[in-house]
Design an enzyme around this catalytic site. Structure first.
Site, PDB file in Angstrom:
ATOM      1  N   ASP A 105       0.556  -1.144   0.169  1.00 56.00           N
ATOM      2  CA  ASP A 105       0.138   0.456  -0.506  1.00 56.00           C
ATOM      3  C   ASP A 105       0.756   1.396   0.559  1.00 56.00           C
ATOM      4  O   ASP A 105       0.470   2.336  -1.220  1.00 56.00           O
ATOM      5  CB  ASP A 105      -1.033   0.471   0.857  1.00 56.00           C
ATOM      6  CG  ASP A 105      -0.775  -0.988   2.759  1.00 56.00           C
ATOM      7  OD1 ASP A 105       0.980  -1.230   2.421  1.00 56.00           O
ATOM      8  OD2 ASP A 105      -1.192  -0.118   3.665  1.00 56.00           O
ATOM      9  N   ASP A 108       7.323   3.306   3.270  1.00 51.52           N
ATOM     10  CA  ASP A 108       7.364   4.812   3.847  1.00 51.52           C
ATOM     11  C   ASP A 108       8.854   4.897   3.773  1.00 51.52           C
ATOM     12  O   ASP A 108      10.010   5.330   2.969  1.00 51.52           O
ATOM     13  CB  ASP A 108       6.723   4.705   5.532  1.00 51.52           C
ATOM     14  CG  ASP A 108       6.793   5.571   6.457  1.00 51.52           C
ATOM     15  OD1 ASP A 108       7.721   6.830   6.440  1.00 51.52           O
ATOM     16  OD2 ASP A 108       5.849   6.102   6.877  1.00 51.52           O
ATOM     17  N   LYS A 136       6.289   7.502  -0.314  1.00 56.04           N
ATOM     18  CA  LYS A 136       7.101   8.414   0.820  1.00 56.04           C
ATOM     19  C   LYS A 136       8.077   8.198   0.704  1.00 56.04           C
ATOM     20  O   LYS A 136       9.101   8.589   1.513  1.00 56.04           O
ATOM     21  CB  LYS A 136       6.055   7.991   2.066  1.00 56.04           C
ATOM     22  CG  LYS A 136       5.384   9.622   3.009  1.00 56.04           C
ATOM     23  CD  LYS A 136       5.304   8.804   4.027  1.00 56.04           C
ATOM     24  CE  LYS A 136       3.840   9.482   4.440  1.00 56.04           C
ATOM     25  NZ  LYS A 136       3.232   9.103   5.886  1.00 56.04           N
ATOM     26  N   VAL A 158      -0.804   9.117   6.463  1.00 58.08           N
ATOM     27  CA  VAL A 158      -3.059   8.957   5.642  1.00 58.08           C
ATOM     28  C   VAL A 158      -3.021   7.818   5.508  1.00 58.08           C
ATOM     29  O   VAL A 158      -2.140   6.800   6.462  1.00 58.08           O
ATOM     30  CB  VAL A 158      -2.020   8.549   4.641  1.00 58.08           C
ATOM     31  CG1 VAL A 158      -2.762  10.568   3.299  1.00 58.08           C
ATOM     32  CG2 VAL A 158      -0.770   8.337   3.894  1.00 58.08           C
TER      33      VAL A 158
END
Ligand code: PRP
Length: 189
Positions: A105, A108, A136, A158
């Site tokens: 998904d 990071d 990200k 988010v």
């Protein structure tokens, strides 16, 4: 039901609508169809966040593939990555000589993806790539390639479309920014 239980109430603003995400899946699915033609890849969903994106993405891939899942834990307390990663539920499939596509998904810090890519490479996969809904990049602290992604996202918290806060709100049908007061409520507990 107490205030805050309605999932749409916890969103500050929407970032990606259902239509935006559908368009990402169509574009990425087309690219993956070309790149994996004739390869019969093993598509690995990173549990749990990837499941919503995975089911939409794979239905846009006109290529025969098999599915498997890998659950590794990265976030210690729900707010920040602990930096320590372990396998919670391992793959069922043997990845030796397979072309493996990890579906995420979000990437990071990159720690989770690097851990999964290294693990799968060590087990003898022919290739290991990743397709993430969101990237990200600003938070990256390890060197790892996100080979395909739907969109870049800033350093905001988010949720939705698989992305969680304390294992909640994954089922929002869009990606939105969590209200800071929701985070504060739990930080102050
Ligand atoms: C989230 C997300 C990625 C990872 C990204 O998973 O789904 O796997 O964090 O973070 P990183 O790049 O900093 O490692 P999480 O471990 O929270 O589990 P979940 O998929 O069950 O939400």
């Amino acid at each position: 039901m107490s205030k805050g239980d309605n999932i749409n109430d916890i969103i500050d603003h929407k970032l990606f609508s259902e239509k935006d995400i559908h368009e990402m899946c169509v574009r990425l699915g087309k690219q993956l169809t070309e790149d994996y033609a004739g390869k019969k890849p093993l598509v690995v969903g990173a549990l749990k966040g990837a499941i919503y994106f995975l089911t939409d993405l794979t239905r846009q891939m006109d290529v025969a593939h098999q599915l498997d899942f890998l659950d590794v834990s990265s976030y210690g307390d729900g707010f920040e990555s602990s930096g320590k990663i372990k396998v919670v539920t391992d793959l069922a499939a043997d990845v030796k000589d397979r072309d493996v596509l990890i579906v995420e998904d979000i990437v990071d810090t990159g720690l989770t993806l690097k851990f999964m890519k290294d693990l799968i490479k060590e087990r003898g996969a022919k290739s290991v790539k990743c397709c993430a809904m969101l990237n990200k990049e600003a938070r990256r602290n390890v060197d790892v390639d996100v080979d395909y992604f739907g969109s870049e996202v800033g350093n905001e918290f988010v949720v939705g479309y698989g992305l969680d806060f304390l294992n909640m709100y994954r089922n929002l049908p869009y990606v939105g920014v969590l209200k800071s007061e929701v985070i504060q409520k739990y930080v102050n507990k």
